[in-house]
Design a protein around this motif. Structure first.
Motif, short mmCIF file in Angstrom:
data_model
loop_
_atom_site.label_atom_id
_atom_site.label_comp_id
_atom_site.label_asym_id
_atom_site.label_seq_id
_atom_site.Cartn_x
_atom_site.Cartn_y
_atom_site.Cartn_z
N ASP A 1 0.86 -1.14 -0.04
CA ASP A 1 0.04 -0.02 -0.04
C ASP A 1 0.87 1.20 -0.08
N SER A 2 2.01 1.19 -0.34
CA SER A 2 3.13 2.09 -0.15
C SER A 2 2.58 3.22 -1.29
N ASP A 3 3.15 4.49 -1.25
CA ASP A 3 2.79 5.43 -2.02
C ASP A 3 4.17 5.74 -3.00
N ILE A 4 5.32 4.74 -2.60
CA ILE A 4 6.74 4.52 -3.40
C ILE A 4 6.14 3.87 -4.68
N HIS A 5 6.54 4.14 -5.76
CA HIS A 5 6.14 3.40 -6.72
C HIS A 5 7.65 3.22 -7.89
N CYS A 6 8.63 4.06 -7.55
CA CYS A 6 9.65 3.85 -8.45
C CYS A 6 10.78 4.16 -7.73
N LEU A 7 12.00 3.94 -8.04
CA LEU A 7 13.50 4.48 -7.15
C LEU A 7 13.34 5.69 -7.06
N GLU A 8 12.95 6.59 -8.05
CA GLU A 8 13.24 8.19 -7.84
C GLU A 8 12.15 8.48 -6.67
N ASP A 9 11.56 7.82 -6.38
CA ASP A 9 10.41 7.93 -5.26
C ASP A 9 11.17 7.91 -3.86
N ILE A 10 12.32 7.08 -3.79
CA ILE A 10 12.93 6.72 -2.63
C ILE A 10 13.64 8.15 -1.94
N LYS A 11 13.82 9.16 -2.72
CA LYS A 11 14.34 10.29 -2.34
C LYS A 11 13.63 11.06 -1.12
N GLY A 12 14.55 10.94 -0.22
CA GLY A 12 14.14 11.73 1.43
C GLY A 12 13.28 10.53 2.18
N GLN A 13 13.17 9.26 1.66
CA GLN A 13 12.49 8.30 2.46
C GLN A 13 13.61 7.43 3.23
N THR A 14 12.73 6.94 4.29
CA THR A 14 13.85 5.91 5.11
C THR A 14 13.92 4.51 4.47
N LEU A 15 15.40 4.12 4.54
CA LEU A 15 15.85 2.85 3.79
C LEU A 15 16.52 2.12 4.75
N VAL A 16 16.26 0.81 4.92
CA VAL A 16 16.99 -0.17 5.68
C VAL A 16 17.73 -1.21 4.54
N GLU B 1 24.25 6.67 -8.90
CA GLU B 1 24.41 6.93 -10.18
C GLU B 1 23.07 7.58 -10.81
N LYS B 2 22.01 7.56 -10.11
CA LYS B 2 20.77 8.06 -10.44
C LYS B 2 20.54 9.55 -9.95
N GLY B 3 21.52 9.64 -8.76
CA GLY B 3 21.29 10.80 -8.04
C GLY B 3 20.11 10.91 -7.16
N ILE B 4 20.08 9.69 -6.58
CA ILE B 4 18.76 9.53 -5.64
C ILE B 4 19.46 9.46 -4.38
N GLN B 5 18.89 10.45 -3.15
CA GLN B 5 19.38 10.54 -2.05
C GLN B 5 18.27 9.97 -0.96
N PRO B 6 18.47 8.93 -0.41
CA PRO B 6 17.38 8.59 0.76
C PRO B 6 17.48 9.64 1.73
N GLY B 7 16.44 9.45 2.74
CA GLY B 7 16.49 10.32 3.93
C GLY B 7 17.41 9.49 4.97
N ARG B 8 16.52 8.96 6.05
CA ARG B 8 17.51 8.05 6.77
C ARG B 8 17.83 6.86 6.24
N VAL B 9 18.90 6.39 6.38
CA VAL B 9 19.68 5.10 6.08
C VAL B 9 20.07 4.46 7.24
#
Length: 301
Positions: A149-164, A183-191
């Motif tokens: 049910d997540s609102d994240i649908h692609c790698l670009e949506d990871i920007k600013g999100q928490t990632l484990v 390489e895609k310039g995507i920076q998560p939030g908390r890692v």
């Protein structure tokens, strides 16, 4: 001047090729190399930590992880005079300690588990064969999981999100995915990091994270099958392919002629001649794989 420039470029290309070949993990015998004679017994001691092996997998997935090497050991001894002695390790860190101490001639495991030790411990590992999984698959990837049910649908949506993610000893759960995001310039939030796929799955189910990095086999050959279902998640991205499991020799202990002899024997007892206890067609020639570890610091908060 043009001629000198041409030679300079040619030298650079040769040096690049040599450097690349130096880091190749697949055993690549020279065309004139002959395998050692079967007249003498070849004894090889290997450590084993195989996802699909009955002796090294979690008990909860015994139906899938039911591979056994006993039949292949007997066949190699009888038909090829190769005495393959195996020591099983359920915990990869215990096997790593033995590898660092150079107690074995080689290993059967996920390649990065071995090759991450090469430089620091001056080990000369090479993959003589890849082992197919229970579905005749040679490859492994890391996958980006989100809740269904997540609102994240692609790698670009990871920007600013928490990632484990996994730890540095898990190539497909750390090095490949972080290099892909970089390489895609995507920076998560908390890692943050967890040691196992099960822990990452639990973090996702408990809504402590938005995205989890896990191995692609997690719902088929992992403890995660007991706590979650593939229907609970969506895969929004996948890393590059790397070999899933390999037979790896320490070339400081095993000669090239002996490595070729073992490779030839493993390939000869595979395919249609594979033992049923291997769960698959057995062994294939090692695919080319040059590790490219992600060395940049991960921003954790």
């Amino acid at each position: 001047m043009v001629k000198n420039s041409f030679y300079a470029i040619l030298i650079c290309l040769v040096l690049m090729a040599c450097s690349s070949n130096k880091n190749e993990t697949a055993f690549q015998p020279t065309s004139n190399l002959k395998a050692s004679s079967a007249d003498q017994t070849l004894t090889i001691n290997l450590a084993v930590n195989d996802t699909y092996c009955k002796q090294t997998a979690c008990a909860c997935i015994h139906d899938i992880a039911a591979r056994e090497y006993f039949d292949i050991q007997k066949r190699l001894k009888t038909d090829y005079n190769i005495d393959l002695k195996l020591s099983y390790f359920m915990e990869s860190y215990e096997m790593e300690d033995a590898m660092k101490a150079k107690k074995f001639d080689g290993v059967i495991c996920k390649p990065w588990t071995a090759f991450m030790l090469n430089e620091d411990y001056n080990i000369k590992y090479r993959r003589v064969a890849d082992v197919l999984d229970a579905f005749n698959n040679q490859w492994l990837t890391g996958v980006f999981l989100v809740r269904k049910d997540s609102d994240i649908h692609c790698l670009e949506d990871i920007k600013g999100q928490t990632l484990v993610a996994g730890q540095e000893d898990a190539y497909e759960k750390y090095h490949s995915p972080f290099r892909l995001l970089d390489e895609k310039g995507i920076q998560p939030g908390r890692v943050y990091q967890k040691a196992s796929c099960l822990e990452c799955i639990n973090e996702l189910m408990d809504k402590n994270t938005d995205v989890a990095l896990v191995s692609d086999y997690v719902m088929k050959a992992s403890c995660a099958v007991d706590v979650a279902s593939e229907d609970d998640f969506r895969i929004i991205g996948e890393t590059e392919k790397i070999p899933l499991c390999s037979v790896i020799m320490d070339m400081a202990k095993i000669s090239e002629a002996d490595a070729l002899r073992l490779q030839n024997a493993l390939l000869a007892v595979s395919g249609k001649k594979s033992e049923e206890s291997l769960l698959s067609d057995g062994f294939v020639k090692p695919a080319s794989w040059i590790p490219n570890p992600y060395l940049k610091p991960i921003a954790k908060n």
